[in-house]
Design an enzyme around this catalytic site. Structure first.
Site, PDB file in Angstrom:
ATOM      1  N   ARG A  29       0.817  -1.223   0.000  1.00  0.00           N
ATOM      2  CA  ARG A  29       0.000   0.000   0.000  1.00  0.00           C
ATOM      3  C   ARG A  29       0.853   1.276   0.000  1.00  0.00           C
ATOM      4  O   ARG A  29       0.430   2.303   0.534  1.00  0.00           O
ATOM      5  CB  ARG A  29      -0.951   0.041   1.204  1.00  0.00           C
ATOM      6  CG  ARG A  29      -2.046  -0.995   1.176  1.00  0.00           C
ATOM      7  CD  ARG A  29      -3.214  -0.536   0.316  1.00  0.00           C
ATOM      8  NE  ARG A  29      -4.268  -1.517   0.311  1.00  0.00           N
ATOM      9  CZ  ARG A  29      -5.356  -1.452   1.076  1.00  0.00           C
ATOM     10  NH1 ARG A  29      -5.548  -0.452   1.898  1.00  0.00           N
ATOM     11  NH2 ARG A  29      -6.263  -2.385   0.992  1.00  0.00           N
ATOM     12  N   ARG A  33      -3.300   6.637   0.706  1.00  0.00           N
ATOM     13  CA  ARG A  33      -3.668   7.787   1.537  1.00  0.00           C
ATOM     14  C   ARG A  33      -2.600   8.284   2.485  1.00  0.00           C
ATOM     15  O   ARG A  33      -2.737   9.350   3.072  1.00  0.00           O
ATOM     16  CB  ARG A  33      -4.932   7.437   2.329  1.00  0.00           C
ATOM     17  CG  ARG A  33      -6.171   7.394   1.445  1.00  0.00           C
ATOM     18  CD  ARG A  33      -7.327   6.754   2.160  1.00  0.00           C
ATOM     19  NE  ARG A  33      -6.956   5.404   2.564  1.00  0.00           N
ATOM     20  CZ  ARG A  33      -7.780   4.533   3.133  1.00  0.00           C
ATOM     21  NH1 ARG A  33      -9.023   4.886   3.380  1.00  0.00           N
ATOM     22  NH2 ARG A  33      -7.374   3.333   3.453  1.00  0.00           N
ATOM     23  N   ARG A  42      -7.094  12.250  -5.012  1.00  0.00           N
ATOM     24  CA  ARG A  42      -8.350  11.631  -4.561  1.00  0.00           C
ATOM     25  C   ARG A  42      -9.416  12.660  -4.229  1.00  0.00           C
ATOM     26  O   ARG A  42     -10.608  12.330  -4.184  1.00  0.00           O
ATOM     27  CB  ARG A  42      -8.078  10.735  -3.345  1.00  0.00           C
ATOM     28  CG  ARG A  42      -7.729   9.318  -3.696  1.00  0.00           C
ATOM     29  CD  ARG A  42      -8.941   8.484  -4.105  1.00  0.00           C
ATOM     30  NE  ARG A  42      -9.637   7.927  -2.956  1.00  0.00           N
ATOM     31  CZ  ARG A  42     -10.867   8.245  -2.591  1.00  0.00           C
ATOM     32  NH1 ARG A  42     -11.549   9.140  -3.266  1.00  0.00           N
ATOM     33  NH2 ARG A  42     -11.424   7.666  -1.532  1.00  0.00           N
ATOM     34  N   ASP A  78      -6.803  -2.876  -7.330  1.00  0.00           N
ATOM     35  CA  ASP A  78      -7.358  -3.485  -6.118  1.00  0.00           C
ATOM     36  C   ASP A  78      -7.675  -4.953  -6.378  1.00  0.00           C
ATOM     37  O   ASP A  78      -8.002  -5.326  -7.509  1.00  0.00           O
ATOM     38  CB  ASP A  78      -8.621  -2.758  -5.656  1.00  0.00           C
ATOM     39  CG  ASP A  78      -8.932  -3.087  -4.199  1.00  0.00           C
ATOM     40  OD1 ASP A  78      -8.359  -2.432  -3.314  1.00  0.00           O
ATOM     41  OD2 ASP A  78      -9.712  -4.020  -3.952  1.00  0.00           O
ATOM     42  N   TYR A 154     -14.768 -11.806   0.320  1.00  0.00           N
ATOM     43  CA  TYR A 154     -15.469 -10.553  -0.027  1.00  0.00           C
ATOM     44  C   TYR A 154     -16.704 -10.837  -0.878  1.00  0.00           C
ATOM     45  O   TYR A 154     -17.733 -10.177  -0.748  1.00  0.00           O
ATOM     46  CB  TYR A 154     -14.534  -9.593  -0.759  1.00  0.00           C
ATOM     47  CG  TYR A 154     -13.501  -8.969   0.163  1.00  0.00           C
ATOM     48  CD1 TYR A 154     -13.821  -7.878   0.956  1.00  0.00           C
ATOM     49  CD2 TYR A 154     -12.216  -9.490   0.254  1.00  0.00           C
ATOM     50  CE1 TYR A 154     -12.891  -7.323   1.822  1.00  0.00           C
ATOM     51  CE2 TYR A 154     -11.271  -8.941   1.109  1.00  0.00           C
ATOM     52  CZ  TYR A 154     -11.620  -7.854   1.893  1.00  0.00           C
ATOM     53  OH  TYR A 154     -10.700  -7.313   2.752  1.00  0.00           O
TER      54      TYR A 154
END
Ligand code: CP3
Length: 347
Positions: A29, A33, A42, A78, A154
């Site tokens: 990652r 962010r 973003r 992703d 998921y």
């Protein structure tokens, strides 16, 4: 004396098990962010829109490389792009995490899922890879996918989960449907990863974030064996492979049957003990606790040195965090880790 320094990327030499001057370092990652330049992009683009816009996806992949000079880059995308391509509806609500609809709960639901052609359904990923290859220079590019078990959780839960009850209910109550789902994920993921390598990725990582939720027998049958089928099917590509079965410190003698060349660990296990149990013929990636990066600089550096000491300079160590970098991580914390890892170079 003339220098005979090997100019092949450090990351690829370490993955090949060669003795290197210091461990290569990248963070899971690393794009995202934790970087102000990512948050700026973003501010006016949804996360999924970013993944599907090759120009922007390439830009955010490059951001951590430019800022920190990591030894590897990873395609900005992703793991849930695959279930979407198989026909599910994917969304990321603000602050809620991912949603996949409608959740897969029966054999009928599984049967409706389609096989997909990556060039048809996910061309933006391959286009991002092609752009990156042109921009990255000597920095290797990792392609990735979620491992079948983790992606299945998921698809069945429809969202992130705490206890994986729907997944386990299906695994044990409708085993045939569960195995068909895994089978469909295996075949799709093989094609998807192959397309990423064809487009220019030099390394492959499979993320099995939730493998640690399974007991040893189920782990082997429902997580490790499906992952193994993927690695076996991609052998002819001759690219280094990494399997990251998070939370499996106690079961590394099972996990190491996945057929990858390098295995990632989280911080719940000492790296030296983990590597011993895994087998030293494999590479080891990890394993600093990402939460340590929220602490004082002297502690961050001491813990980084501890990971390096546990690796003991053994060939095949890739320095990484034990899971993704946290969004609240200060830039100085990353710099502090890199200073120590870079300083560990043998002259
Ligand atoms: O830099 C990189 O590592 C490459 C990009 C990458 C992302 N997701 C971008 C992302 C990678 C390799 C992933 C893998 C991924 N995605 C995993 C496996 C690894 C892990 O972290 O366990 C999983 C389980 C997912 C599914 C997923 N995607 C969740 C649960 C979430 C929401 C949680 C969160 O952090 O917000 C995402 C969103 C996501 N994927 C973000 C990023 C940068 C945050 C989206 C944003 O900008 O708001």
């Amino acid at each position: 004396m003339s220098s005979t320094k090997d100019t092949r990327p450090l990351f690829l030499r370490a993955l090949a098990g060669e003795k290197v001057e210091r461990p290569p370092v990248w963070f899971m990652r690393q794009a995202g962010r934790s970087l102000p330049e990512y948050r700026a992009i973003r501010a006016d683009t949804e996360f999924l829109g970013l993944c599907k816009n090759p120009e922007l996806a390439c830009e955010v992949t490059m951001q951590p490389i430019r800022r920190f000079g990591y030894d590897a880059s990873i395609v900005f995308s992703d793991i849930l792009i695959v279930p979407e391509a198989m026909g599910m509806e994917l969304s990321f609500g603000k602050g809620e995490g991912p949603k996949l609809a409608p959740p897969i709960r029966s054999m009928d639901d599984v049967k409706k899922l389609g096989h997909f052609d990556p060039l048809d359904k996910t061309p933006f990923v391959m286009e991002t890879v092609e752009r990156l290859v042109a921009e990255l220079g000597n920095t290797p590019l990792i392609g990735f996918a979620g491992a079948p078990f983790t992606v299945a959780t998921y698809m069945i839960e429809g969202a992130s989960s705490k206890h994986y009850l729907e997944t386990k209910k299906m695994m044990h109550g409708q085993t045939e449907a569960f195995e068909l789902l895994l089978d469909k994920l295996v075949t799709s993921t093989i094609d998807y990863l192959r397309a990423q390598v064809d487009a220019g990725c030099q390394v492959i990582q499979l993320f099995d974030t939730w493998a640690g939720e399974l007991g040893p027998e189920d782990l082997l049958r429902f997580a490790v064996k499906p992952a193994r089928r993927i690695f076996e099917a991609l052998k002819d590509l001759d690219v280094p492979t990494i399997y990251f079965p998070r939370g499996c410190g106690a079961t590394l003698d099972i996990v190491n049957q996945a057929g990858a060349g390098t295995y990632g660990f989280d911080w719940r296990v000492r790296l030296d003990e983990a590597w011993e149990r895994l087998g030293h013929q494999y590479g080891a990636q990890g394993n600093l606790d990402p939460a340590i990066l929220l602490g004082p600089i002297d502690v961050i550096q001491a813990k980084t040195r501890a990971v390096l000491a546990e690796a003991g300079g053994r060939p095949g160590h890739i320095f990484n965090l034990g899971h993704g970098i946290l969004p609240e991580t200060p830039i100085e914390a990353v710099e502090a880790v890199l200073e120590v890892v870079h300083g560990s170079a043998k002259s």
